[in-house]
Structure formats: structure tokens, C-alpha cells
Design a protein around this motif. Structure first.
Motif, PDB file in Angstrom:
ATOM      1  N   HIS A 191      53.524  11.511  -3.363  1.00  0.00           N
ATOM      2  CA  HIS A 191      53.936  11.443  -4.758  1.00  0.00           C
ATOM      3  C   HIS A 191      52.959  10.668  -5.632  1.00  0.00           C
ATOM      4  CE1 HIS A 191      58.244  12.192  -3.168  1.00  0.00           C
ATOM      5  NE2 HIS A 191      57.642  13.314  -3.450  1.00  0.00           N
ATOM      6  N   GLY A 192      51.747  10.439  -5.129  1.00  0.00           N
ATOM      7  CA  GLY A 192      50.716   9.790  -5.932  1.00  0.00           C
ATOM      8  C   GLY A 192      50.723   8.281  -5.874  1.00  0.00           C
ATOM      9  N   GLY A 193      51.447   7.723  -4.937  1.00  0.00           N
ATOM     10  CA  GLY A 193      51.484   6.271  -4.802  1.00  0.00           C
ATOM     11  C   GLY A 193      50.532   5.787  -3.722  1.00  0.00           C
ATOM     12  N   SER A 194      50.466   4.487  -3.573  1.00  0.00           N
ATOM     13  CA  SER A 194      49.642   3.893  -2.527  1.00  0.00           C
ATOM     14  C   SER A 194      50.348   2.644  -2.010  1.00  0.00           C
ATOM     15  CB  SER A 194      48.259   3.521  -3.063  1.00  0.00           C
ATOM     16  OG  SER A 194      48.365   2.563  -4.099  1.00  0.00           O
ATOM     17  N   ALA A 195      50.034   2.296  -0.780  1.00  0.00           N
ATOM     18  CA  ALA A 195      50.595   1.086  -0.177  1.00  0.00           C
ATOM     19  C   ALA A 195      49.437   0.329   0.462  1.00  0.00           C
ATOM     20  CB  ALA A 195      51.646   1.431   0.875  1.00  0.00           C
TER      21      ALA A 195
END
Length: 117
Positions: free
Chosen positions: A30-34
């Protein structure tokens, strides 16, 4: 079990990275990062920051709670999980995602997914 040895910071960092990739693929989809911001194998403490599309996402608090409860349950060395979304000044610490080799561009942006039109 007294012969059991503790994993090094690097080994534990790899385990946490694999945990995030395996249990939360939706973050990157979904276009996020961790990104792992802090890890101490001796104390069992880890801090994870969510960025990209996670910043301002309405379900990021639920994702954070799931990360906190699942990580402690699945990785015995981890006793304390700190996690937050956004508020990182546009970057993710050192800029390295928790999903190595899967950067979408060479630019250091935190804009999330592009509109489909």
C-alpha cells in the motif's frame, strides 16, 4: 535450556525484518515502509517506524498494535516493541527500509503511492 545462546543484534535485526516482511506485506503493497530505528538484543527492545503511505493512514494504529502484540509473541528475544507512524520529518532515520532491495526509486521521498490517474 541454559545452553541456549542469544542471537546477536545483526541476527535479531534480520529476524525482525523477516517478521515484518512475512506478517505485514500490506505495508509495502500500500505504499508504506517499515524501518527498524533501534534494536538492542540484550534488553529485547526494538523500535519500528512506519512511513510512506502509513503516515496519516487511518488504520496505522491497528497495524502498530498488531506489530507490537505479534512480534513479542513470535520472537522470544523481543520483550518491548515501540512503534509509530509518521512524524519522522519526511525520512525514515537512515533511509533504509526494512525490506532490503525493494526500493521503488532512488529518491528519498515519503509521498506514498501515486494516484492512478
Amino acid at each position: 535450556m541454559s545452553t541456549e545462546t542469544k542471537r546477536s543484534d545483526d541476527e535479531l535485526r534480520e529476524e525482525v525484518t523477516n517478521f515484518l516482511r512475512r506478517n505485514f506485506p500490506q505495508i509495502q503493497m500500500h505504499g508504506g515502509s517499515a524501518a527498524i530505528q533501534y534494536l538492542d538484543a540484550e534488553s529485547g527492545e526494538v523500535t519500528v517506524a512506519l512511513g510512506g503511505a502509513c503516515s496519516g493512514c487511518g488504520i496505522s494504529p491497528m497495524t502498530i498494535q498488531a506489530i507490537k502484540s505479534r512480534m513479542v509473541a513470535e520472537i522470544p528475544e523481543i520483550t518491548t516493541v515501540n512503534a509509530e507512524a509518521g512524524g519522522m520529518g519526511g525520512g525514515m532515520g537512515d533511509g533504509s527500509p526494512s525490506f532490503p532491495g525493494e526500493m521503488t526509486s532512488d529518491e528519498d521521498t515519503d509521498e506514498g503511492p501515486q494516484a492512478p490517474f
